[in-house]
Design an enzyme around this catalytic site. Structure first.
Site, PDB file in Angstrom:
ATOM      1  N   GLU A 206       0.822  -1.208   0.000  1.00 42.46           N
ATOM      2  CA  GLU A 206       0.000   0.000   0.000  1.00 42.46           C
ATOM      3  C   GLU A 206       0.858   1.261   0.000  1.00 42.46           C
ATOM      4  O   GLU A 206       0.389   2.341   0.341  1.00 42.46           O
ATOM      5  CB  GLU A 206      -0.945   0.007   1.198  1.00 42.46           C
ATOM      6  CG  GLU A 206      -1.935  -1.148   1.161  1.00 42.46           C
ATOM      7  CD  GLU A 206      -3.059  -1.001   2.170  1.00 42.46           C
ATOM      8  OE1 GLU A 206      -3.003  -0.110   3.040  1.00 42.46           O
ATOM      9  OE2 GLU A 206      -4.013  -1.791   2.082  1.00 42.46           O
ATOM     10  N   LYS A 338     -15.950  -0.900   3.499  1.00 40.07           N
ATOM     11  CA  LYS A 338     -15.311  -1.244   2.227  1.00 40.07           C
ATOM     12  C   LYS A 338     -16.434  -1.705   1.312  1.00 40.07           C
ATOM     13  O   LYS A 338     -17.064  -2.741   1.568  1.00 40.07           O
ATOM     14  CB  LYS A 338     -14.329  -2.394   2.424  1.00 40.07           C
ATOM     15  CG  LYS A 338     -13.046  -2.050   3.194  1.00 40.07           C
ATOM     16  CD  LYS A 338     -12.339  -3.345   3.571  1.00 40.07           C
ATOM     17  CE  LYS A 338     -10.891  -3.128   3.976  1.00 40.07           C
ATOM     18  NZ  LYS A 338     -10.323  -4.381   4.564  1.00 40.07           N
ATOM     19  N   ARG A 367      -8.840  -0.950  -0.524  1.00 44.34           N
ATOM     20  CA  ARG A 367      -8.279  -2.279  -0.331  1.00 44.34           C
ATOM     21  C   ARG A 367      -6.784  -2.218  -0.631  1.00 44.34           C
ATOM     22  O   ARG A 367      -6.284  -1.242  -1.186  1.00 44.34           O
ATOM     23  CB  ARG A 367      -8.945  -3.302  -1.272  1.00 44.34           C
ATOM     24  CG  ARG A 367     -10.442  -3.454  -1.130  1.00 44.34           C
ATOM     25  CD  ARG A 367     -10.919  -3.725   0.287  1.00 44.34           C
ATOM     26  NE  ARG A 367     -10.354  -4.896   0.940  1.00 44.34           N
ATOM     27  CZ  ARG A 367     -11.008  -6.004   1.263  1.00 44.34           C
ATOM     28  NH1 ARG A 367     -12.289  -6.098   0.951  1.00 44.34           N
ATOM     29  NH2 ARG A 367     -10.424  -7.004   1.900  1.00 44.34           N
TER      30      ARG A 367
END
Ligand code: 2PG
Ligand code: MG
Length: 433
Positions: A206, A338, A367
């Protein structure tokens, strides 16, 4: 009332280089909405299924079956429906696949379609998406407080450390722009400290630093050092937020921290995390125990719910019913939203509303597998009063979402940043509120 004319799904590629589903929803007047499905790596067991083709091609990750859902039954069911009726469109999708985890159509097919319908409705109303969401659902829009990752771990960094996300929040900032500035300083200070100590091994999934720490706590110590090196006093303007993602290293109330070669039961894990809450300025903690550890979550919330935000992610999988049950049990005090865990926009909004009715916080989240899609920047703003988790401060699939918030800030005005408000229930909020 403008009707949906056609729907087209196509294969595109996400930030990990895996195939994913993009959907175009075209209206009878030629207006279009488009969205792309993201993909998780540390997935909750009860979230909507990401339908993949299996087999050896594309490492089993092909999305032809999900695309067949979009281009076949979903396209037929939605054609002719009014685009402004999001609930009607989502119901039509759910009617095709009553399985709780959308295993027939695929959650990747449903989420991309549902979000594309929302985009098309906003475009048809000639509004930016955040404004459409606020008007359509009756919320007062405001820019979210970000949680931004500094180090990756767990499933996002080859399990190099057990804890998944070491993040900061800047509830003491007075604008979204200021959050970005402070985060930039802390992020690069952390990288410098790690490099000088031989602890920097690259970039995690990420965009956070991939750490070579010897213990999980070394990450916390380094994060505090980075906040200080950035010229901040930890716990003043900047606080720490963790995603423990405990389901990734434990089940049935038994946990194993591989890095430290330690096994522990739920009580010992809670004790260890409680020690961290005492020693470090942590204002928010996600999935502190496993998704199957209801007793552990209730106990953790009973002991620490007055001081920190306790977010259920894998524990609640963006499910309104699970939120209501957890609120009744006294487990968690915030939910991660989410959209692809739920599978449709309407179910995600229901979850958000369930959380707000329980007096909880809500964090809209990306995500670990992401794309150029910026829907969540708009969604978190349109819902108002919330928080946004996108990953780190590097890599375009992350920065595109922070940058979109800066554009929204220009449209909305800097004064609409919620800042520390979501932290009201924490020790930080009590000191600074
Ligand atoms: C999480 C998310 C984002 P993933 O656990 O909160 O950090 O991870 O998308 O891999 O489930
Ligand atoms: Mg999580």
């Amino acid at each position: 009332m403008t009707a949906i004319q056609s729907i087209k799904g196509r294969r595109v590629w996400d930030s990990r280089g895996n195939p994913t589903v993009e959907v175009d929803v075209v209206l009878e007047n030629g207006v279009m909405g488009r969205a792309i499905a993201p993909a998780g790596a540390s997935r909750g067991q009860r979230e909507a299924i990401d339908l993949r083709d299996g087999g050896s091609a594309l490492r089993g990750k092909g999305v032809e079956r999900a695309l067949a859902s979009v281009n076949g039954p979903i396209a037929s069911a939605l054609a002719g429906l009014p685009v402004s009726d999001q609930v009607g469109a989502d119901r039509a999708i759910l009617g095709l696949d009553p399985s709780p985890m959308k295993e027939n159509l695929g959650g990747n097919a449903t989420v991309a379609t549902s979000l594309a319908v929302l985009h098309a409705a906003a475009a048809d109303a000639q509004k930016p998406l955040w404004r459409h969401v606020a008007d359509h659902y009756g919320f007062s829009p405001s820019l979210p407080l970000p949680e931004i990752q500094i180090f990756g771990g767990g499933a996002h960094a080859g399990r190099r450390v057990d804890i998944q996300d070491f993040m900061i929040m800047v509830p003491g900032a007075s604008s979204f722009d200021e959050v970005m500035e402070v985060t930039n300083e802390v992020y690069f200070a952390a990288g410098d400290i790690m490099a000088s100590r031989g602890k920097l091994a690259g970039i995690a999934d990420e965009g956070g630093w991939w750490p070579a720490f010897d213990s999980n706590e070394e990450a916390l110590e380094t994060l505090v050092a980075a906040i200080e090196k950035a010229g901040e006093k930890p716990g003043e303007r900047v606080v720490i937020s963790l995603d423990v993602a405990a389901s990734e290293f434990g089940e049935n109330g038994k946990y194993r921290l591989a890095l430290e070669d330690r096994e522990m039961d739920s009580a010992a894990l809670i004790e260890m995390l409680g020690g961290w809450l005492d020693a470090y300025p942590i204002a928010s903690i996600e999935d502190p125990v496993g998704e199957d550890d209801v007793e552990g979550m209730v106990e953790f919330t009973r002991r620490f719910g007055e001081r920190v935000q306790i977010i259920g992610d894998d524990y609640l999988v963006t499910n309104a019913k699970l939120v209501r049950e957890a609120a009744a049990d006294g487990a968690c005090n915030a939910v991660l939203v989410k959209v692809n865990q739920a599978g449709t926009v309407s179910e995600s909004i229901d979850t958000y509303n369930a959380a707000r009715s329980a007096g909880w916080g809500a964090v809209v989240s990306a995500r670990s597998g992401e794309t150029e899609d910026v829907s969540i920047s708009h969604l978190s703003t349109g819902l108002g009063g919330g928080q946004l988790k996108v990953g780190s401060f590097q890599r375009s699939e992350r920065m595109v979402k922070w940058n979109e918030c800066l554009r929204i800030q220009d449209e909305l005005g800097a004064g609409t940043f919620v800042g520390g408000a979501p932290m009201a229930a924490t020790w930080w909020g009590k000191q600074h509120g």
